[in-house]
Design an enzyme around this catalytic site. Structure first.
Site, mmCIF file in Angstrom:
data_model
loop_
_atom_site.group_PDB
_atom_site.id
_atom_site.type_symbol
_atom_site.label_atom_id
_atom_site.label_comp_id
_atom_site.label_asym_id
_atom_site.label_seq_id
_atom_site.Cartn_x
_atom_site.Cartn_y
_atom_site.Cartn_z
ATOM 1 N N SER A 129 4.254 -1.410 5.863
ATOM 2 C CA SER A 129 4.418 -2.641 5.095
ATOM 3 C C SER A 129 5.050 -2.299 3.757
ATOM 4 O O SER A 129 4.889 -1.173 3.247
ATOM 5 C CB SER A 129 3.041 -3.295 4.862
ATOM 6 O OG SER A 129 3.112 -4.296 3.863
ATOM 7 N N TYR A 142 -5.185 -2.594 1.149
ATOM 8 C CA TYR A 142 -4.279 -2.674 2.305
ATOM 9 C C TYR A 142 -3.038 -1.822 2.059
ATOM 10 O O TYR A 142 -2.603 -1.062 2.927
ATOM 11 C CB TYR A 142 -3.902 -4.135 2.539
ATOM 12 C CG TYR A 142 -2.865 -4.360 3.617
ATOM 13 C CD1 TYR A 142 -3.227 -4.344 4.961
ATOM 14 C CD2 TYR A 142 -1.540 -4.626 3.284
ATOM 15 C CE1 TYR A 142 -2.279 -4.578 5.952
ATOM 16 C CE2 TYR A 142 -0.589 -4.851 4.271
ATOM 17 C CZ TYR A 142 -0.958 -4.821 5.601
ATOM 18 O OH TYR A 142 -0.018 -5.049 6.574
#
Length: 230
Positions: A129, A142
């Site tokens: 990501s 995250y």
């Protein structure tokens, strides 16, 4: 180059979001697809073989590798986001993200690397990501787990070279999936992102930058770190 037509592919987290679209488009490109999900009944894609798969469970990943013993492609897509902050988020949430996003992906790698090697090397794609490169007021736990996936991919590229296994990593920003449903911001369509990602994967691209945000952030990594904090 990575041949998808005629390949046998395993996709984790294939019951929704990017994983579901990856599995669907792989079928369109001529691959035989094992679609992994914790509840295989939630897999609703024509032409795939549903596979019970909790990537945090080493016994299940080993069983998946036994069932999909002809696999030549591994797509590590399954992941979780709790929106935990590093400074005051709960440690349970932070540990969950690392357990799923990093250690779960590693479970899959360790289960399937020997399978890919036996079948000629093949290729794997690890979904990371842009949060690996970005700091926000939320989601930094995250981001840390996805930065770990980035580092994992770099290491595996070296470790698995002798087995002939190609390793790609994928970076993407806001996409219209369940994970991003609580954010009222512009989002990319999963089908567009997956099409770009699979095109690049087939071309042998090692770091797949699936949207303009990923391209800009990767290009700016050598700049002052303050420019990557929001």
């Amino acid at each position: 180059m990575v041949a998808l037509n005629g390949a046998v592919a395993v996709v984790s987290g294939a019951n929704r979001g990017l994983g579901r679209e990856v599995a669907r488009q792989l079928v369109e490109r001529g691959a035989r697809v094992f679609a992994g999900a914790r509840d295989p009944r939630s897999v609703d894609i024509d032409g795939v073989e549903a596979l019970p798969l909790d990537i945090t469970n080493a016994e299940q990943t080993a069983e998946a590798a036994r069932v999909a013993s002809t696999a030549s492609i591994l797509i590590n897509n399954a992941g979780v986001s709790t929106l935990a902050r590093l400074s005051d988020g709960t440690l349970d949430d932070i540990r969950q993200e690392m357990e799923v996003n990093y250690f779960g992906t590693l479970n899959m790698v360790r289960a399937f690397a020997p399978v890919l090697a036996r079948n000629g090397g093949g290729a794997m794609l690890n979904v990371s990501s842009v949060m690996a490169w970005l700091a926000l007021d939320h989601s930094n736990s995250y981001g840390a787990s996805k930065a770990a996936v980035w580092a994992m991919s770099n290491g595996l590229r070296v470790e698995l070279a002798d087995a002939g296994t190609h390793v790609s990593s994928m970076f993407v920003a806001s996409t219209d999936t369940d994970m991003m449903s609580s954010f009222d911001i512009p989002k990319h369509r999963p089908e567009d992102i997956v099409r770009i990602a699979l095109d690049e994967f087939e071309a042998g691209t090692r770091e797949i930058l699936a949207d303009d945000t990923a391209v800009a952030l990767k290009a700016g990594l050598s700049e002052d770190i303050g420019k990557h904090a929001a």
